[in-house]
Scaffold this motif. Structure first.
Motif, PDB file in Angstrom:
ATOM      1  N   MET A 112       0.841  -1.203   0.000  1.00 54.64           N
ATOM      2  CA  MET A 112       0.000   0.000   0.000  1.00 54.64           C
ATOM      3  C   MET A 112       0.871   1.246   0.000  1.00 54.64           C
ATOM      4  N   TYR A 138       2.659   1.688  -3.316  1.00 55.71           N
ATOM      5  CA  TYR A 138       1.753   2.122  -4.386  1.00 55.71           C
ATOM      6  C   TYR A 138       1.328   3.580  -4.212  1.00 55.71           C
ATOM      7  N   SER A 139       1.073   3.954  -2.955  1.00 54.02           N
ATOM      8  CA  SER A 139       0.471   5.262  -2.761  1.00 54.02           C
ATOM      9  C   SER A 139       1.496   6.376  -2.557  1.00 54.02           C
ATOM     10  N   ASN A 172       5.996   7.529  -6.556  1.00 54.80           N
ATOM     11  CA  ASN A 172       5.407   7.897  -7.839  1.00 54.80           C
ATOM     12  C   ASN A 172       6.036   7.148  -9.023  1.00 54.80           C
ATOM     13  N   GLY A 222       0.377  12.087  -2.955  1.00 58.84           N
ATOM     14  CA  GLY A 222      -0.915  11.390  -2.962  1.00 58.84           C
ATOM     15  C   GLY A 222      -1.794  11.835  -1.810  1.00 58.84           C
ATOM     16  N   TYR A 224     -11.582   7.139  -4.118  1.00 57.10           N
ATOM     17  CA  TYR A 224     -10.856   6.002  -4.663  1.00 57.10           C
ATOM     18  C   TYR A 224     -11.193   5.787  -6.131  1.00 57.10           C
ATOM     19  N   ARG A 229      -9.159   8.765  -7.792  1.00 52.55           N
ATOM     20  CA  ARG A 229      -7.758   8.968  -7.412  1.00 52.55           C
ATOM     21  C   ARG A 229      -7.273   7.813  -6.553  1.00 52.55           C
ATOM     22  N   GLN A 273      -4.503   6.289  -6.042  1.00 54.98           N
ATOM     23  CA  GLN A 273      -3.274   6.425  -5.273  1.00 54.98           C
ATOM     24  C   GLN A 273      -3.503   7.246  -4.004  1.00 54.98           C
ATOM     25  N   GLY A 274      -4.173   8.371  -4.172  1.00 55.32           N
ATOM     26  CA  GLY A 274      -4.442   9.249  -3.033  1.00 55.32           C
ATOM     27  C   GLY A 274      -5.294   8.547  -1.989  1.00 55.32           C
ATOM     28  N   THR A 281      -5.566   5.371  -1.400  1.00 54.43           N
ATOM     29  CA  THR A 281      -4.796   4.338  -0.708  1.00 54.43           C
ATOM     30  C   THR A 281      -3.888   4.965   0.343  1.00 54.43           C
ATOM     31  N   ALA A 282      -3.274   6.076  -0.015  1.00 50.48           N
ATOM     32  CA  ALA A 282      -2.441   6.787   0.949  1.00 50.48           C
ATOM     33  C   ALA A 282      -3.273   7.190   2.163  1.00 50.48           C
TER      34      ALA A 282
END
Ligand SMILES: Nc1ncnc2c1ncn2[C@@H]1O[C@H](COP(=O)(O)OP(=O)(O)OP(=O)(O)O)[C@@H](O)[C@H]1O
Ligand SMILES: [Mg+2]
Lengths: 285, 353
Positions: free
Chosen positions: A40, A43-44, A47, A66, A242, A245, A247-248, A250-251
């Motif tokens: 996680m 990925y998040s 970049n 993110g 989600y 976005r 990635q954002g 997940t962050a």
């Protein structure tokens, strides 16, 4: 070097063979929890899209962009604020209802406890969607204002959290001699209010804290009911965010997890430390 | 003048009658024990005095005021419980302070009272400890200090010593009595231990099945028990089966005991006599004859168990150790019974086990 080490005399000498089983279990379990978190995080917060990731790039291009994007979304703060408000309200409602009820049951009608215990399990048996559909069907024609209010979620959440909150408070009450403490307090001139706030609550502190936390977690994670009633709660925001976005979002999920874990850990740490000083034995969960 | 009085207090829990019609006066400054077997209603009586339970009928009067309907926290009673009742989250000093804070006394006065009370029970060194850091005996002493701190009209103690071991028990028992006398506080003490009750009380109320069987001084309870129940419950008793004679005495296996009784002639009875009313004599003397079956040395006294020839009954005789020191098991002896304080009870149809 060897001379400095004080051999622990009580520990049985263990061969690597006897340790391999438990160690393996620990490693597998650890991986089961940690691997998703690492992926996680990767990925998040890094970049580089996964198909292009090379070993030599593992430490490159990490950034908080993110999470920044998520936090700067106009929907973020209102959703978080609403969920926090709902959590506080649910905690208040739960404690207000559960604490006096369970105390009364404990001292006046102990026979009713199994019935109450069973009732608190109902949220496990009734799917949230059935619950919300049923309640909505009743309220829509009769009291639409109730469903319109954001706080209509509070009773649902209190119900959803019941299996956990009941157990936490019940265990706390059973760990102390409630009857004698109440009698002692009253014979010293304290009325019911003072007895509740000065004697019972402090000695049920751990139970109250853990039940509040369980409530909090339920509220911060509930999605079905909020979505059905079209409330913009934090989980609902994460879901929506989600879809555009990934990635954002997940962050955000990662940070939310870390933040709750940290707060939970800190709170237990402080309560436990004070408790240990006072020596009250408290059962958590 | 009585400080605490129960007037025809009756208490039922559903079908259970916990107290039948309790009448009891506790004089000012006295320590009165409620003594009786488990379930006889001692705790119920105390809880009614404290205001935790309310009587089904009857009155509770404290200092000439009917407090039957006053809730517990408005009565001025100090209570010490059987189970440890200190507030676990408060230190020793804070526990003692609790009742004073409730009464909104000013800080300086409270601090002084707390110090005085802890001094009284001998716990000045433990003021800032938490209850779990204290022994059982210390906890009960703090509980006593806490109850006394509010200067109650009556002190109520519900088997405060029953969770403690024998040595601490006697110690604390005597300490409670000393403090009680020192402060002159009217006290009701519940116990099922007859030795405890006799040792520290001004008066003892022996209870059974929700009724008071006898209410008298420890000496009277012991010497002249008014009922067979009291006789059996307090101290140990020899039981001699016999029959009421036409001239009023009791015939026990051919020997006549001159005990007055209102029971009709020919009635089967049991005569209850204390071991100290029984003495061992020469075999040739008048009275019963038997064989020494046991010797229990108890310091100043020795209890001699004699198996009688006639009844196949074991009779216990308590004598000064110096008088019976030369006896040994198997010796033939005579037994004499002083019946001046004996209790005669109609025999049950079933022989007592
Ligand atoms: N709250 C209650 N509900 C129902 N019955 C009760 C209650 N409290 C007491 N009793 C009954 O009343 C009777 C007297 O009880 P109580 O507790 O006064 O006895 P006790 O003399 O203190 O006995 P112990 O020495 O075991 O403490 C008992 O038969 C008991 O079962
Ligand atoms: Mg009792």
């Amino acid at each position: 070097m060897d001379a400095v080490i004080d051999p622990a005399p009580t520990r049985r000498p263990s061969t690597w063979r006897s340790r391999i089983g438990p160690t393996l279990v620990l490693i597998v379990c650890g991986l089961f929890f940690v691997l998703p978190m690492i992926t996680m995080a990767r990925y998040s917060l890094q970049n580089i899209i996964t198909p292009l990731l090379r070993w030599e790039d593992v430490f490159k291009k990490w950034s908080l962009s993110g999470i920044k994007a998520a936090v700067s979304d106009p929907g973020f703060w209102p959703a978080l604020k609403l969920s926090l408000e709902l959590a506080v309200a649910t905690v208040a409602l739960t404690l207000l209802l559960l604490l006096p009820t369970l105390l009364l049951v404990h001292i006046k009608v102990p026979k009713a406890r199994p019935l109450i215990e069973f009732t608190t399990l109902l949220p496990f048996m009734i799917p949230p969607i059935a619950l919300v559909a049923g309640v909505a069907a009743f309220f829509r024609p009769n009291a639409k204002w109730f469903l319109n209010s954001n706080f209509s979620l509070v009773p649902f959440y209190a119900i959803l959290a019941l299996p956990f909150t009941f157990r936490a408070i019940d265990a706390g009450i059973r760990a102390i001699d409630v009857r004698t403490l109440i009698d002692a307090s009253r014979s010293l001139g304290a009325g019911w209010g003072r007895t509740l706030f000065r004697v019972l609550m402090p000695n049920l502190k751990m139970a109250i804290v853990s039940s509040s936390f369980l409530t909090f977690t339920v509220v911060m994670g509930e999605f079905t009911i909020a979505q059905t009633l079209l409330k913009r709660t934090y989980p609902q925001f994460m879901y929506e965010f989600y879809s555009n976005r990934g990635q954002g979002a997940t962050a955000l999920a990662l940070f939310t997890f870390l933040a709750t874990t940290a707060v939970l850990g800190l709170m237990f740490f402080f309560v436990r430390r004070r408790d240990r000083r006072a020596g009250t034995t408290t059962t958590v969960f | 003048m009585s400080q605490l009085s129960f007037q025809a207090v009756r208490k039922t829990f559903g079908p259970t009658v916990a107290l039948e019609a309790l009448d009891l006066d506790v004089g000012e400054g006295q320590l009165v024990s409620l003594l009786g077997p488990s379930g006889c209603g001692k705790t119920t009586a105390l809880r009614i005095a404290a205001g935790f339970e309310f009587a089904t009928s009857g009155k509770v009067v404290v200092a000439s005021k009917d407090i039957s309907n006053v809730p517990a926290h408005k009565r001025n009673m100090g209570m010490v419980f059987q189970s440890y009742s200190l507030f676990p989250n408060l230190t020793v000093a804070q526990n003692v302070d609790f009742g004073l804070r409730t009464r909104k006394q000013d800080k300086a006065r409270r601090t002084k009272t707390v110090a005085d009370m802890l001094d009284l029970v001998g716990l000045t060194a433990q003021t800032s400890r938490y209850p779990h850091q204290l022994s059982g005996g210390q906890q009960q002493r703090v509980a006593l200090a806490r109850a006394l701190a509010v200067n109650p009209q009556v002190l109520l103690l519900d088997e405060p010593l029953s969770a403690l071991d024998a040595k601490v028990r006697t110690n604390l028992r005597d300490q409670i009595r000393r403090i009680q006398t020192e402060l002159g506080i009217t006290t009701m003490f519940v116990t099922h231990d007859q030795e405890e009750a006799l040792a520290i009380s001004d008066k003892v109320a022996v209870m059974s099945n929700g009724r008071v069987e006898q209410y008298a001084t420890p000496l009277e309870i012991y010497r002249t028990p008014s009922t067979a129940f009291v006789a059996r419950f307090v101290g140990s008793m020899n039981q001699l089966p016999g029959m009421v004679r036409l001239d009023g005495g009791v015939d026990v296996a051919g020997t006549t005991l001159p005990t007055p009784t209102e029971l009709p002639a020919g009635q089967g009875v049991v005569v209850l006599v204390r071991p100290e009313a029984v003495s061992v004599a020469e075999e040739s003397s008048a009275g019963f004859r038997g064989t020494v079956a046991s010797l229990t040395f108890q310091g100043a006294d020795t209890v001699v168990g004699v198996r009688l020839d006639v009844l196949d009954a074991l009779v216990l005789a308590r004598s000064e150790s110096t008088k019976v020191g030369q006896l040994s098991i198997g010796d033939r002896v005579g037994v004499q019974v002083d019946t001046s304080h004996a209790v005669v009870e109609a025999a049950a149809t079933e022989p007592a086990a």
